[in-house]
Design an enzyme around this catalytic site. Sequence first.
Site, PDB file in Angstrom:
ATOM      1  CB  SER A   6      -4.464  18.370 -10.002  1.00  0.00           C
ATOM      2  OG  SER A   6      -3.758  18.960  -8.931  1.00  0.00           O
ATOM      3  CG  HIS A  31      -5.071  22.486 -11.451  1.00  0.00           C
ATOM      4  ND1 HIS A  31      -5.848  23.614 -11.652  1.00  0.00           N
ATOM      5  CD2 HIS A  31      -5.044  22.282 -10.109  1.00  0.00           C
ATOM      6  CE1 HIS A  31      -6.279  24.063 -10.475  1.00  0.00           C
ATOM      7  NE2 HIS A  31      -5.803  23.284  -9.527  1.00  0.00           N
ATOM      8  CG  HIS A  64      -5.973  26.503  -7.371  1.00  0.00           C
ATOM      9  ND1 HIS A  64      -6.582  25.356  -6.894  1.00  0.00           N
ATOM     10  CD2 HIS A  64      -6.514  27.535  -6.668  1.00  0.00           C
ATOM     11  CE1 HIS A  64      -7.450  25.695  -5.948  1.00  0.00           C
ATOM     12  NE2 HIS A  64      -7.417  26.997  -5.789  1.00  0.00           N
ATOM     13  CG  MET A  66      -5.464  26.779  -2.908  1.00  0.00           C
ATOM     14  SD  MET A  66      -5.547  24.990  -2.813  1.00  0.00           S
ATOM     15  CE  MET A  66      -4.479  24.578  -4.170  1.00  0.00           C
ATOM     16  CG  MET A 135     -11.998  25.676  -4.604  1.00  0.00           C
ATOM     17  SD  MET A 135     -10.722  24.782  -5.502  1.00  0.00           S
ATOM     18  CE  MET A 135     -10.343  23.420  -4.391  1.00  0.00           C
ATOM     19  CG  ASP A 173      -9.208  21.923  -8.095  1.00  0.00           C
ATOM     20  OD1 ASP A 173      -8.922  20.717  -8.010  1.00  0.00           O
ATOM     21  OD2 ASP A 173      -8.416  22.843  -7.765  1.00  0.00           O
TER      22      ASP A 173
HETATM   23  C1  DX5 Z   1      -7.188  20.672  -3.805  1.00  0.00           C
HETATM   24  C2  DX5 Z   1      -6.438  21.111  -5.041  1.00  0.00           C
HETATM   25  C3  DX5 Z   1      -6.681  20.219  -6.204  1.00  0.00           C
HETATM   26  C4  DX5 Z   1      -6.258  18.788  -5.993  1.00  0.00           C
HETATM   27  C5  DX5 Z   1      -7.368  17.954  -6.535  1.00  0.00           C
HETATM   28  O1  DX5 Z   1      -7.123  21.614  -2.812  1.00  0.00           O
HETATM   29  O2  DX5 Z   1      -6.805  22.427  -5.421  1.00  0.00           O
HETATM   30  O3  DX5 Z   1      -6.211  20.732  -7.429  1.00  0.00           O
HETATM   31  O4  DX5 Z   1      -5.063  18.424  -6.635  1.00  0.00           O
HETATM   32  O5  DX5 Z   1      -7.105  16.623  -6.275  1.00  0.00           O
HETATM   33  P1  DX5 Z   1      -8.186  15.472  -6.446  1.00  0.00           P
HETATM   34  O6  DX5 Z   1      -8.620  15.451  -7.878  1.00  0.00           O
HETATM   35  O7  DX5 Z   1      -7.444  14.283  -6.010  1.00  0.00           O
HETATM   36  O8  DX5 Z   1      -9.342  15.819  -5.525  1.00  0.00           O
HETATM   37 ZN    ZN Z   2      -6.331  23.166  -7.486  1.00  0.00          ZN
END
Ligand code: DX5
Ligand code: ZN
Length: 230
Positions: A6, A31, A64, A66, A135, A173
């Site tokens: 990510s 990602h 992704h 959000m 998630m 994730d």
């Molecule tokens: C969180 C994001 C993730 C984030 C994960 O809301 O959707 O993609 O980058 O980061 P780590 O692996 O550090 O939890």
């Molecule tokens: Zn994500």
Amino acid sequence: MILAPSLLACDFGRFADEARRAAKAGADWLHLDIMDGHFVQELSFGPEFVRVIRSVTRIPFDVHLMCARPEVFIESLARAGANLMTVHVELGDRVGPLLWKIRSLGKLVGLAVSPPTAVSQVVPYLNQIDLLLIMTVNPGSGGEPFIQEMLPKIQQAAIWRHERSLNYHIEVDGGIDCATAAACARAGADVFVSGTALFGQRHLKRALEKMRRAVTAGAPPLATHATAAR
Ligand code: DX5
Ligand code: ZN
């Protein structure tokens, strides 16, 4: 197995180099988290950023969203080089048209479910998606601890996939490192997003290899996935 670092956890001063570094190190997908300051508190980056990163690497982009209003960004993200776009089931009756829109642009279709939301909410859409994102932290930032209670959701998603002869990916994730990736693999996940645990490493290639070994050791043989989840 697909490993998707990510970019949210990379060195923000060197985005393009970091994207190249991930591709060269053997990542399968990259990602990209689009945060709008409404659906989640944080702001990250948008389509123009995705376009710039696309110009330096051909690695598939797993985007992704959000976002409270993903419809505003989907077309420009498609043009910018997204390969797969994931929207959240929490958007309610707008989910169906959003999935259709992503598909109509020729992109792979993903659906995400946040920790407080019942996984049963995704059932009406299962035969329309290429990827189900469970998630494993509350969306919004990197570096949060993995929520163990999400493992049964992964198992349920794997059972539905088997029972309905579907073939969507099950992606996880949030808080994914070697140990939690192995636990998710055991539950039936096959796409692993990891920010902090991968980009935080100087030797990304080694970190990816290590995670691949952990996932392989954690995953049951393919044919027993659904039975293992029961
Ligand atoms: C969180 C994001 C993730 C984030 C994960 O809301 O959707 O993609 O980058 O980061 P780590 O692996 O550090 O939890
Ligand atoms: Zn994500």
